[in-house]
Design an enzyme around this catalytic site. Structure first.
Site, short mmCIF file in Angstrom:
data_model
loop_
_atom_site.label_atom_id
_atom_site.label_comp_id
_atom_site.label_asym_id
_atom_site.label_seq_id
_atom_site.Cartn_x
_atom_site.Cartn_y
_atom_site.Cartn_z
CD1 TRP B 68 -2.65 1.46 0.49
CD2 TRP B 68 -2.17 1.60 2.65
NE1 TRP B 68 -3.36 2.65 1.08
CE2 TRP B 68 -2.94 2.69 2.58
CE3 TRP B 68 -1.39 1.91 4.01
CZ2 TRP B 68 -3.37 3.59 3.43
CZ3 TRP B 68 -1.78 2.77 4.86
CH2 TRP B 68 -2.98 3.63 4.71
CG ASP B 149 -1.30 -2.65 7.86
OD1 ASP B 149 -1.04 -1.62 6.96
OD2 ASP B 149 -2.52 -2.70 8.83
CE LYS B 185 -9.55 -0.78 3.76
NZ LYS B 185 -8.44 -0.16 4.60
#
Lengths: 457, 359
Positions: B68, B149, B185
């Protein structure tokens, strides 16, 4: 690396469990020393691994408690019935309860009904909020808004706005320093320290008059290198409650202009200080009217009671729209690796309240009531002190101060006495939060202050 | 609406730790985890990066290639030097496991590594359980520090416990880990910025000290975190009925994505595409690294109005039963026209992807 080979048959589940126990170590034991690794089942290679487990965090010391937020913690631990929390600047009702504004409840119900989604905001925040907040601050008809010269980013309340600005200053004005008032809100220094922006203090509070050391302030701003950033409290100075008069603001603007300094306002109490949104923004608007480029950090923690929602904005008034666009783009680049985009809830509340004339009117009323309660409490405290204190000391500074706080003039030892003997919790710089005071408690507080002032040195 | 403590909502933190470390985790019971509420995944990573800078100033961070993009920004703005490690294998659209292990071995002992706990962003390529075990073992050998993460727990496979498997493996092996969690999410709380940073410490005393220092970093950044999202999270996770409803909904979301992956692949196969599309169903999570080149992506956009990032990453969340046929058709036609016009850029020959890590 040095290793000894040994063969191990394909480990079954129990061996895996054994390995886990070997590697884990006992409860609470220091996990130093050697550990032996055992092969996994699918490899033909076999190795004995030696790893030394010394914690990486050995050198992490315990941080000191926060001087402001730590006061509330101590208060909570106190079992005495007479206790009074005049520490943190959060508004309380006469019953000393936290207050959720009616207009906020209305807005939240409306938001629930609307059923909007929770998608990410853009990095700069909710557009409707940004528009509303800039208009509130500068006035909807202000030319700077009409000309598109203001870069506004929704940020994490006052702290977040200040931090973004500080990071911007560090990146684009690496030689500059920030001048902050002596005293100022404790977290200002932390913000500039963590952003690695050097700072120095200008004189502000005069203990002899319990008022503004105006000459000292002007002299120190004058003496600073050209192009310094001057951090100013837009209204209701924290912690002193002492604001410059309009005439003094003009002179401050003069010297800032002369030295080509950058004015940097922290506006945490718009509407909350005098009860009027426009009046409380007059210092900012004065500077803007002079055509200066200005930084302004805003917060809705107090005036809309949205403390924990973390809603505020950083505004930068620039010389031209094209400049504002560039500045905004760089503020976004600083925000993205900090938190990506700001939280929606508080922004929607503000946008709903400010955007609807009826709710906006209701807000103004509730704000006047909050500011009014504080003014009443100030008056009662002054009356109580004047009546009870036979020494002839002039307590009128309490009436001249404005906003949530009063700088009592008590020193640290005297403040300690307030807590230890009277169970009154305040910060050690002598600051009391009038927002945490009720009319009913004014006399008790007066007794405590008189005792601490006269009997303790 | 009163200010939360600097470290955020205790309830939300407690529930978050249970999710990540396990309901009955001994580390939770022993109070060895320093944890604070953070501004979603970004905020958690940033707090950790700043903590690294302050207390481990000689450390650096190894970041997978690709990752990311904001990971690079975060550690850069925190002024922690970055390195990369091998991760994605373009030819197979899978994991370059050998390259990954080499980089782990070649990094100096005690290096800090950023690992995606599940549903790697942007590739969708996750190590298998076996591969995770080997990675963990090698980390032990090298005394590396794993920072996870975890932005998609529950959202990847549909099962939060399964999605936390990598973390649990590392914990079993005795690593002290760091972990960034996000509810953006898996609870759809995107704009609420709800997340958690945790660091497993030696003992309770150290955890208290580390937490106090994380708070010191948060205070001059935003003072205390926003309450609204944390309330939603803690209410849901604390109430058995609501929690079970959440588990159903998150499985529903994950299943829809998994279903779309299947559908896209089947559509392409039915269209008679000669290319291998196994990677669509082998990869996991929101994203599919299609292997398409920027030029191929541009053609899809310009000729078929299909928008995706130019690295060929498709967000499967944007695929529905209503548009999957269109998408498959567009991809198929685009490649077919490339074959018929060999002077246009072609993708390299596609090898069979590794078998599905989550059968």
């Amino acid at each position: 690396m040095a290793s000894a080979a040994f063969t191990v048959s394909s480990p079954a589940a129990s061996a895996v469990a054994t390995r886990s126990k070997v590697l884990r170590g006992g409860k609470g034991e220091a996990r130093t020393g050697c550990r032996v690794g055992i092969t996994r089942k699918n490899f033909s290679r076999v190795m004995m691994a030696v790893a030394v487990d010394i914690s990486r965090f050995e050198g992490v010391p315990m941080a000191p408690p926060d001087p402001i937020l730590g006061v509330s913690e101590a208060f909570r631990a106190d079992k005495n019935d007479l206790k009074l929390n005049l520490g943190v600047g959060a508004y309380r009702t006469e019953e000393l309860q936290p207050y959720v504004l009616n207009v906020v409840k209305k807005a939240e119900n409306l938001m629930l009904e609307k059923g909007e989604n929770k998608e990410y905001l853009p990095i700069e925040g909710l557009a409707a909020f940004n528009k509303a907040t800039a208009e509130l601050l500068f006035g909807a008809d202000n030319p700077v808004i009409k000309q598109g010269r203001v870069a506004t980013l929704q940020s994490l309340s006052g702290t977040g706005s200040l931090r973004l600005a500080a990071a911007f200053i560090q990146r684009y004005f690496p030689e500059a320093k920030v001048l902050i008032s002596s005293p100022t809100w404790g977290n200002h220094k932390n913000i500039f320290n963590d952003a690695r922006v050097p700072w120095s203090e200008y004189r502000y509070y005069d203990p002899k008059t319990v008022g503004l050391d105006f000459e000292g302030m002007i002299a120190d701003i004058q003496a600073a290198p050209d192009g310094s950033f001057v951090l100013l409290h837009g209204c209701a100075h924290n912690p002193t409650g002492i604001d410059p008069t309009p005439e003094q603001w003009e002179k401050i603007a003069d010297v800032i202009q002369e030295k080509k300094h950058m004015p940097f306002f922290d506006v945490a109490y718009q509407g909350f200080a005098s009860g009027s949104l426009d009046e409380d923004a007059s210092s900012v608007r004065l500077f803007v009217e002079r055509g200066l480029e200005v930084f302004v950090a805003q917060s809705y923690s107090k005036n809309l009671g949205l403390y924990a929602e973390r809603i505020g904005a950083i505004n930068v008034v620039c010389s031209a729209p094209e400049v504002a666009n560039r500045v905004k783009s760089q503020l976004k680049r600083l925000a993205r690796p900090m938190y990506s985009n700001p939280p929606i809830h508080g922004a929607r509340i503000v946008a709903n309240v400010v955007g609807d004339p009826v709710m906006f009117g209701e807000w103004k009323q509730e704000m006047e009531e909050m500011a009014g309660r504080i003014k009443n409490v100030r008056q009662k405290l002054y009356d109580s002190l004047s009546a009870k204190d036979k020494s002839g000391k002039d307590w009128s500074f309490i009436l001249r101060q404005i906003g949530m706080f009063s700088y009592t003039g008590l020193n640290k030892t005297q403040s300690d006495n307030m807590t230890d003997k009277w169970h009154i919790y305040m910060t050690k710089d002598g600051r009391i939060s009038l927002a945490g005071l009720s009319l009913a408690k004014c006399e008790y507080l007066a007794d405590a202050i008189i005792d601490s002032f006269h009997n303790i040195s | 609406m009163e200010y939360l403590p600097m470290g955020g909502s205790i309830k939300m933190i407690d529930e978050s730790l249970k999710l990540a470390y396990g309901e009955d985790s001994e580390f939770i019971n022993d109070k060895r985890i320093a944890a604070v509420q953070a501004l979603s995944g970004t905020g958690a990573c940033r707090l950790f990066a700043d903590f690294q800078r302050r207390f481990l100033p000689d450390s650096q961070i190894y970041i997978p290639t690709p990752t990311w993009s904001n990971h690079h920004n975060i550690w850069r703005d925190a002024q922690v030097p970055q390195r990369t490690f091998t991760y994605y294998h373009p030819e197979s659209r899978g994991l370059d496991f050998a390259g990954l292990m080499d980089d782990i071995k070649n990094a100096p002992n005690g290096s800090f590594f950023l690992l995606h706990a599940c549903a790697h962003n942007p590739t969708g390529v996750d190590p298998t359980e076996e591969q995770w075990r080997e990675i963990s073992y090698q980390f032990k050998v090298k005394n590396h520090f794993p920072f996870f993460d975890m932005a998609y727990q529950g959202f990847a496979s549909g099962d939060p416990e399964r999605d936390a498997k990598a973390i649990r493996i590392f914990l079993e092996d005795g690593h002290q880990i760091g972990c960034a969690q996000s509810y953006a999410k898996n609870m759809g709380l995107y704009g609420q910025r709800a997340g958690c940073l945790s660091i497993l410490c030696e003992d309770e005393m150290q955890a208290v000290a580390v937490k106090s220092q994380l708070q010191q970093i948060a205070r001059p950044m935003y003072s205390n975190p926003p309450v609204h999202g944390s309330l939603v999270v803690s209410i849901i996770l604390n109430d058995p009925e609501l929690k079970s409803l959440w588990l159903k909904e998150v499985k529903g979301m994950a299943d829809r994505i998994i279903g779309m992956r299947k559908a896209l692949k089947e559509n392409l196969e039915q269209l008679g595409s000669p290319l291998s599309w196994d990677h669509i169903t082998n990869q996991i999570g929101m994203f599919c690294y299609s292997g398409m080149t920027p030029e191929q992506v541009d053609r899809l956009t310009n000729e078929y109005h299909i928008y995706m990032t130019r690295n060929g990453r498709i967000s499967m969340a944007g695929v529905t039963t209503g548009n999957v046929a269109y998408l498959a058709n567009a991809i198929h036609e685009m490649f077919a026209s490339l074959r018929n016009n060999p002077q246009c850029s072609r993708s390299k020959s596609i090898h069979k992807a590794p078998s599905n890590p989550y059968p």
